[in-house]
Design a protein around this motif. Structure first.
Motif, mmCIF file in Angstrom:
data_model
loop_
_atom_site.group_PDB
_atom_site.id
_atom_site.type_symbol
_atom_site.label_atom_id
_atom_site.label_comp_id
_atom_site.label_asym_id
_atom_site.label_seq_id
_atom_site.Cartn_x
_atom_site.Cartn_y
_atom_site.Cartn_z
ATOM 1 N N TRP A 237 49.109 31.944 45.963
ATOM 2 C CA TRP A 237 48.120 33.466 46.247
ATOM 3 C C TRP A 237 49.677 34.094 45.019
ATOM 4 O O TRP A 237 50.434 34.808 45.494
ATOM 5 N N ASN A 238 48.623 34.890 44.154
ATOM 6 C CA ASN A 238 49.661 36.649 43.975
ATOM 7 C C ASN A 238 50.984 35.835 42.890
ATOM 8 O O ASN A 238 51.772 36.571 43.282
ATOM 9 N N PHE B 36 49.477 38.701 51.061
ATOM 10 C CA PHE B 36 48.958 38.957 49.874
ATOM 11 C C PHE B 36 47.736 40.207 49.419
ATOM 12 O O PHE B 36 48.114 40.946 48.268
ATOM 13 N N VAL B 37 47.110 40.534 50.289
ATOM 14 C CA VAL B 37 46.457 41.517 50.351
ATOM 15 C C VAL B 37 46.580 42.864 49.934
ATOM 16 O O VAL B 37 45.776 43.395 48.657
ATOM 17 N N ILE B 38 47.754 43.236 50.504
ATOM 18 C CA ILE B 38 47.884 44.696 50.180
ATOM 19 C C ILE B 38 48.673 45.138 48.827
ATOM 20 O O ILE B 38 49.143 46.123 48.310
ATOM 21 N N GLU B 39 49.019 44.051 48.032
ATOM 22 C CA GLU B 39 50.124 43.894 47.544
ATOM 23 C C GLU B 39 49.525 44.262 45.671
ATOM 24 O O GLU B 39 50.198 44.642 45.026
ATOM 25 N N GLN B 40 47.883 44.826 46.274
ATOM 26 C CA GLN B 40 46.915 44.637 44.609
ATOM 27 C C GLN B 40 45.856 45.441 45.461
ATOM 28 O O GLN B 40 45.687 45.424 46.517
ATOM 29 N N PHE C 242 37.167 40.091 53.194
ATOM 30 C CA PHE C 242 38.982 39.812 53.214
ATOM 31 C C PHE C 242 39.255 38.605 53.980
ATOM 32 O O PHE C 242 39.810 38.468 54.139
ATOM 33 N N SER C 243 37.884 38.513 55.224
ATOM 34 C CA SER C 243 38.331 37.994 56.462
ATOM 35 C C SER C 243 38.520 36.327 55.469
ATOM 36 O O SER C 243 39.388 35.891 55.993
ATOM 37 N N VAL C 244 37.564 36.097 55.026
ATOM 38 C CA VAL C 244 36.700 35.034 54.687
ATOM 39 C C VAL C 244 38.606 34.635 53.278
ATOM 40 O O VAL C 244 38.545 33.601 53.809
ATOM 41 N N ILE D 135 50.402 47.886 47.866
ATOM 42 C CA ILE D 135 49.595 48.942 46.751
ATOM 43 C C ILE D 135 48.494 49.773 47.747
ATOM 44 O O ILE D 135 47.987 50.729 47.573
ATOM 45 N N ASP D 136 47.641 48.462 48.482
ATOM 46 C CA ASP D 136 46.682 48.927 49.216
ATOM 47 C C ASP D 136 45.968 48.207 49.793
ATOM 48 O O ASP D 136 46.163 47.288 50.155
ATOM 49 N N VAL D 137 45.934 49.187 51.447
ATOM 50 C CA VAL D 137 45.962 48.165 52.635
ATOM 51 C C VAL D 137 44.690 47.881 52.515
ATOM 52 O O VAL D 137 44.076 47.220 54.015
ATOM 53 N N THR D 138 43.455 48.294 51.798
ATOM 54 C CA THR D 138 41.991 47.905 52.265
ATOM 55 C C THR D 138 42.165 47.226 52.491
ATOM 56 O O THR D 138 42.439 46.058 51.607
ATOM 57 N N GLY D 139 41.706 46.333 53.462
ATOM 58 C CA GLY D 139 40.910 45.235 53.564
ATOM 59 C C GLY D 139 42.416 44.027 54.534
ATOM 60 O O GLY D 139 42.174 42.681 54.162
ATOM 61 N N ALA D 140 43.236 44.837 54.660
ATOM 62 C CA ALA D 140 44.345 44.055 55.520
ATOM 63 C C ALA D 140 43.955 43.785 56.632
ATOM 64 O O ALA D 140 44.467 42.437 56.714
#
Length: 332
Positions: A311-312, A292-296, A38-40, A255-260
């Motif tokens: 992106w998205n 962009f990461v938390i939108e899915q 996710f950081s990359v 939607i999902d904060v994983t990796g945010a």
């Protein structure tokens, strides 16, 4: 090469249970995971593949669909190492509202020495996620590599953000230019009761600075605080806040904060390059990246529209301008 992470690539699997621990019958397909991944991708939102990279330990069980997905972001980002023990996997268990994370295969840790001899050798910015004790070992290794003095972004691993880890953290802080826990992690390390408030977060940031972040105490603390935004603190200025792009008013977008948080720091690294090291301006890039990461669930989608990378289906530059304008209007 600007940015490399020592974070791992992980195949995330899922177990969804009810409050009593019984299977709900709901299933999710395995997803690309890992804080390093996710950081990359966060850095890739702003920079070309040639400026970004990580090592991916690939077993014979590596899903071809995931390799194809990674290739969409740029083949050269990924430095593959074939591993006979298989690809690192973890299970995310959801029991009601509680989430736990457990490795189901042995972890293959990546060290600074692993970058040497690859195209990732001596990046100008190095990111890692680990315990304070391992951070000390990583920095010892960095110091032994001639001609390398990277900007270091350190993200403490969540389950080691406890009061007992404060002492080993203090020992490594002088070697870390940017320290970035989230709000709950920061308060936990300092034995401050939850819930986080802006005042408590600012006090925590100043306390970490007092403990000696960065060479000669000239480092930076960024406390990531979800929909509250991010608190940016340096020795020469009072703490300043950068707003989240999506806030608590935008529940349909979250939607999902994983990796945010991981992607936030990749975006921060890109912002530092694009804004000539201005940490406050760079944090706006970080905030947009996380949006962009938390939108899915999983990674965002990359596409090229009329020669422009989106992106998205949206432009990072457009969102950056919107966020900067929003903040300027608040000041007015």
């Amino acid at each position: 090469m600007h940015f490399a992470t020592l974070g791992m690539f992980i195949v995330d699997e899922f177990s969804i249970l009810d409050e009593d621990g019984n299977p709900t019958g709901k299933t999710l397909a395995p997803q690309i995971g890992g804080g390093g991944t996710f950081s990359v991708i966060g850095c890739r939102v702003w920079l070309p593949p040639s400026e970004v990279g990580m090592i991916v330990d690939r077993g014979s069980d590596f899903p071809p669909s995931m390799e194809s997905k990674l290739a969409e972001f740029g083949d050269e980002i990924w430095v593959y190492r074939n591993q006979p023990v298989g690809t690192t996997r973890a299970v995310n268990t959801y029991r009601g509202d509680h989430r736990s994370f457990d490795y189901i295969t042995p972890r293959i840790r990546i060290t600074p020495n692993d970058l040497q001899g690859t195209r990732l050798e001596k990046p100008t910015t190095l990111h890692f996620i680990c315990s304070p004790s391992r951070a000390s070992a990583i920095m010892s290794e960095v110091q032994q590599i001639p001609g390398w003095n990277p900007t270091v972004i350190y993200e403490p691993i969540p389950d080691r953000c406890v009061p007992d880890e404060l002492e080993p953290l203090v020992k490594v802080l002088p070697l870390i230019q940017i320290l970035s826990p989230n709000a709950e992690e920061a308060l936990s390390l300092l034995s401050v009761p939850l819930p986080p408030t802006e005042k408590l977060i600012e006090k925590a940031a100043l306390k970490f600075l007092e403990l000696g972040v960065g060479p000669d105490g000239k480092g930076c603390v960024i406390i990531r605080s979800g929909s509250m935004g991010a608190c940016v603190a340096t020795k020469d200025r009072a703490p300043r806040w950068v707003p989240a792009f999506w806030t608590s008013k935008d529940e349909d977008k979250i939607i999902d904060v994983t990796g945010a948080g991981n992607s936030f720091l990749g975006g921060l690294a890109a912002g530092l390059l694009l804004e000539d090291g201005d940490i406050y301006k760079a944090t706006f890039y970080a905030s947009v990246t996380a949006s962009f990461v938390i939108e899915q669930g999983g990674l965002p989608t990359i596409s090229v529209v009329n020669g422009s990378t989106q992106w998205n289906g949206d432009s990072p530059e457009r969102r950056l301008h919107e966020l900067q304008t929003r903040q300027a209007e608040l000041k007015d």
